[in-house]
Design an enzyme around this catalytic site. Structure first.
Site, PDB file in Angstrom:
ATOM      1  N   ASP A 397       9.463 -28.673  41.914  1.00 44.29           N
ATOM      2  CA  ASP A 397       8.383 -28.414  40.951  1.00 44.29           C
ATOM      3  C   ASP A 397       8.075 -29.672  40.141  1.00 44.29           C
ATOM      4  O   ASP A 397       8.964 -30.245  39.509  1.00 44.29           O
ATOM      5  CB  ASP A 397       8.865 -27.273  40.037  1.00 44.29           C
ATOM      6  CG  ASP A 397       7.750 -26.678  39.214  1.00 44.29           C
ATOM      7  OD1 ASP A 397       6.628 -27.211  39.256  1.00 44.29           O
ATOM      8  OD2 ASP A 397       8.009 -25.674  38.525  1.00 44.29           O
ATOM      9  N   GLY A 439      -1.233 -27.496  43.312  1.00 45.01           N
ATOM     10  CA  GLY A 439      -2.458 -27.918  43.993  1.00 45.01           C
ATOM     11  C   GLY A 439      -2.909 -29.339  43.688  1.00 45.01           C
ATOM     12  O   GLY A 439      -3.977 -29.754  44.138  1.00 45.01           O
ATOM     13  N   ASP A 460       0.306 -21.213  37.979  1.00 41.86           N
ATOM     14  CA  ASP A 460       1.005 -19.925  38.068  1.00 41.86           C
ATOM     15  C   ASP A 460       0.012 -18.757  38.012  1.00 41.86           C
ATOM     16  O   ASP A 460      -0.980 -18.801  37.303  1.00 41.86           O
ATOM     17  CB  ASP A 460       1.989 -19.768  36.905  1.00 41.86           C
ATOM     18  CG  ASP A 460       3.129 -20.757  37.030  1.00 41.86           C
ATOM     19  OD1 ASP A 460       3.048 -21.652  37.888  1.00 41.86           O
ATOM     20  OD2 ASP A 460       4.088 -20.629  36.261  1.00 41.86           O
TER      21      ASP A 460
HETATM   22  C1  GAL Z   1       6.277 -23.621  36.998  1.00 37.58           C
HETATM   23  C2  GAL Z   1       6.171 -23.031  38.383  1.00 37.58           C
HETATM   24  C3  GAL Z   1       6.706 -21.633  38.342  1.00 37.58           C
HETATM   25  C4  GAL Z   1       8.141 -21.672  37.897  1.00 37.58           C
HETATM   26  C5  GAL Z   1       8.257 -22.394  36.569  1.00 37.58           C
HETATM   27  C6  GAL Z   1       9.706 -22.621  36.182  1.00 37.58           C
HETATM   28  O1  GAL Z   1       5.821 -24.939  37.012  1.00 37.58           O
HETATM   29  O2  GAL Z   1       4.828 -23.050  38.793  1.00 37.58           O
HETATM   30  O3  GAL Z   1       6.589 -21.021  39.604  1.00 37.58           O
HETATM   31  O4  GAL Z   1       8.900 -22.316  38.885  1.00 37.58           O
HETATM   32  O5  GAL Z   1       7.633 -23.647  36.603  1.00 37.58           O
HETATM   33  O6  GAL Z   1       9.830 -23.304  34.959  1.00 37.58           O
END
Ligand code: GAL
Length: 698
Positions: A397, A439, A460
């Site tokens: 991430d 994306g 998200d």
């Molecule tokens: C976001 C991600 C989520 C989750 C979250 C955890 O950036 O899109 O799916 O993983 O971080 O902090």
């Protein structure tokens, strides 16, 4: 007579009053506003005051723009009135408000800035079946808290508005009860790297005791099969395709299915199916919950339906705040888990023991989004550690990478992912690489080329219809980038109980049952990785039925790996379709209207000739043979998912390569209508008149 006239007037007035006065319903009453699709914060209602532009108003519904709210009026409303503006908060914003009477825009505000006194809206709604309230935020500010203050609906006497679920019949459980005879639910291909450990549990449903056999094992030297755990193991050194077959037997029958183990450099030949902890627990995840969830996935039968991964999302490393580097990594740099997880190898073993592959989460930045230790400058070491622990999947991430990135484009978006792909590929274990960067940089165009196996396409998602629609819009143009080994990832699923949902919803989500059918159908037909996002220890029967429909999962897991494209529209019904490996076509008729709508999938317009046998995928039921078009009445916001097989000489019009070709025609036609292309164009009105022969019941 003089006395009679006033008496007559009074009694007429008494008779007239109840029918004309109607009822006043406040928008902030429970049951009306909770499904506002507010992406950035939880909407709220207040009946004891709200401040807008320095003015105190009696009550209101507050939500973070952009958002939409559909209210069911059923032709019984007369008027909507409200005062709109921005809630008095410190951060400046600009919000625009709109009122739609069904599909007609009937009122629009100017761009309203913070600290502006409320603006009044009054709209005639006579006869409307529903209305939509919308707020959009100016790009410059991105979000803003808008208020529908003192918002009232004047209804006919005794009538009340409903939420969107009240506008259409809602579908119940469609998935048939589990069959007693064996069914092999595996995709017919699985990719492994030469010499790496094979971990694959054969997913089979049916009443026990079941015996499972692998035919052709001896042709794949090094491959093993344990009938007790139903697991393929060992390692195959020589690259190549190894055709095998699975055979399952019980007291009710035998099932056999061909399977090819592809030993080469490609993993994730079909989209990963699994569970991820984030939507269920956010950072309140721990080792115990992971163990219990793994056990649940097995006992609920999810593993036997083909759900193969369990991934721990953010929260397993040591938090950066308040700790030293030595707390976060051992002296040799090995990453540590925090106290809630303990020994990660033991945890991976425990998950594996339930037949599940084990996934974890990290970031190319110094810290994850939750502030835990990331993999920055430790990429190869972390990949090796993951391999030693027995990790099978990494969600990587972006999070804090922006703080340490330099340059633009390649350096900023691609490098950190290319590097981790290299690290994982050389780790000695097959680890699926899930790129999670929402994306950025048109990831769908390069994700596969740098070794990614799936890539998040958007920020998200939450449990709102508007989110499901925006995923469909976003994926409408991305389908061509998906295929065996690399998939567009629209985020984890939002059916069942999540940390974001409302407890009073249908199974814990704000999505109506119909919307949940659309959600799962679209994830399935677009070949999205399907990651269950709910708490499996608190699961209702409806949600379980959505997750255990083998024919729906088969559409997703088809070996051809073709993701559906939106090929046609029939009014508010959008048709997504894709070719399947056996020559059939999978099609989803998605109803974008909140009202039940009849939709047609016209064959001629879409390049299909002759008659097609149609099967309802959710109900697992034959519907008969159709010529010229398939027609269905689709409940509001629901989806009818079908599979069509050509009958006799039926097929695609000459020169077409697959059913998605019509996507391109639609795009061209949007600019300049084409004349006379016989492959597609309906040449007469009768071309879309369905001819339907009901299947004779045996
Ligand atoms: C976001 C991600 C989520 C989750 C979250 C955890 O950036 O899109 O799916 O993983 O971080 O902090």
């Amino acid at each position: 007579m003089r006395r009679l006239i006033p008496a007559l007037v009074v009694s007429l007035a008494v008779l007239w009053l109840p029918t004309s006065w109607g009822e006043t319903v406040h928008l902030d009453e429970p049951g009306l506003w909770e499904r506002i699709s507010s992406y950035h914060g939880v909407p709220s209602a207040s009946s004891d005051g709200v401040r807008v532009g320095g003015v105190r108003l009696a009550r209101g519904v507050t939500a973070c723009a952009p958002n939409t709210l559909v209210v069911g009026l059923h032709g019984e409303a007369r008027r909507f009135e409200a005062k709109v503006g921005l809630r008095d908060v410190t951060s400046p914003a600009v919000v625009r408000f709109r009122v739609w009477r069904e599909r007609e825009l009937v009122w629009e505000s100017a761009d309203i800035v913070s600290n502006t006194p409320p603006t009044s809206v009054s709209v005639d709604l006579t006869g409307a079946r529903y209305m939509t309230l919308e707020m959009t935020a100016s790009r410059a500010f991105y979000t803003g808290w808008g208020v529908w203050a003192d918002a009232t609906l004047e209804m006919n006497p005794g009538k009340r508005p409903t939420d969107v679920a009240g506008l259409s019949r809602q579908l119940g459980i469609l998935t048939p009860p589990p069959a007693k005879a064996p069914r092999i639910n595996a995709a017919s291909v699985f990719g492994v790297r030469p010499g790496n450990p094979v971990f694959y549990r054969v997913p089979v449903t049916g009443e026990g005791p079941l015996s499972i056999e692998v035919v052709g094992l001896e042709k794949a030297p090094g491959l093993t099969f344990d009938p007790n755990t139903r697991r393929l193991g060992g390692a195959v050194a020589r690259p190549g395709d190894y055709p095998l077959a699975f055979r399952a037997k019980n007291a009710y029958g035998t099932a056999e299915k061909g399977f090819v183990l592809k030993v080469g450099d490609r993993l994730a030949l079909t989209p990963p199916l699994g569970w991820n902890s984030w939507n269920a627990f956010a950072t309140a995840i721990d080792g115990e919950k992971v163990r219990r969830t793994a056990a649940r996935m097995e006992s609920l039968g999810l593993v036997d339906h083909g759900w193969a991964y369990l991934t721990i999302d953010d929260g397993w490393q040591v938090k950066a705040k308040g700790t030293t580097p030595a707390d976060r990594r051992a002296a040799d740099g090995t990453v540590r888990s925090n106290g809630r997880f303990g020994d990660m190898k033991a945890l991976a073993d425990a998950v594996h023991a339930h037949g599940l592959k084990f996934g974890i989460y990290s970031s190319p930045g110094p810290t994850t989004c939750g502030g835990y230790e990331g993999s920055w400058l430790h990429e190869f070491q972390d990949a090796r550690t993951y391999a030693q622990w027995g990790v099978d999947y990494l969600k990587y991430d972006y999070c804090s990478y922006g703080q340490v990135a330099y340059g633009e484009g390649l350096d900023r978006d691609i490098c950190p992912y290319a590097l981790m792909s290299r690290a994982l590929a050389s780790s000695g274990r097959d680890i699926v690489h899930s790129l999670c960067q929402q994306g950025r940089g048109n990831v769908a165009e390069w994700g596969a080329s740098i070794g990614g196996h799936c890539w998040r396409t958007t920020p998200d998602r939450f449990d709102f219809w508007a989110d499901v629609v925006s995923i469909m819009d976003c994926h409408a143009a991305l389908w061509r980038h998906a295929g065996p080994g690399g998939w567009n990832d629209p985020d984890m699923m939002l059916v069942g109980k999540t940390v974001w949902g409302v407890r009073s919803g249908f199974g814990g989500t704000r999505l109506t049952p119909n919307e949940q059918y659309t959600h799962v159908s679209i994830w399935a037909i677009t070949c999205a990785p399907m990651m269950i996002g709910c708490d499996l220890e608190d699961l209702d029967g409806f949600t379980l039925s959505l997750l255990t429909n083998d024919e729906v999962l088969e559409v997703n897991q088809d070996a051809l790996g073709a993701a559906a494209a939106p090929i046609d529209d029939d009014g508010e019904i959008r048709i997504w379709a894709k070719p399947m490996a056996d020559g059939s076509v999978a099609a989803a008729l998605v109803n974008l209207s909140p009202l039940e709508t009849e939709g047609r999938f016209c064959f001629v317009r879409n390049g299909l000739t002759g008659a097609w046998r149609v099967r309802d995928v959710w109900r697992q039921r034959e519907l008969g043979t159709f010529e010229r078009c398939f027609r269905a009445s689709v409940p509001g916001h629901a989806t009818t998912l079908v599979r069509l097989w050509p009958v006799g000489s039926a097929g695609l019009a000459a020169g077409l390569s697959d059913v998605r070709d019509n996507y391109w025609r639609r795009r061209i036609e949007a600019h300049r209508p084409l004349e006379g292309d016989k492959n597609f164009k309906a040449s007469s009105a009768t071309d879309c008149e369905c001819v339907h022969q009901q299947r004779k019941e045996q």
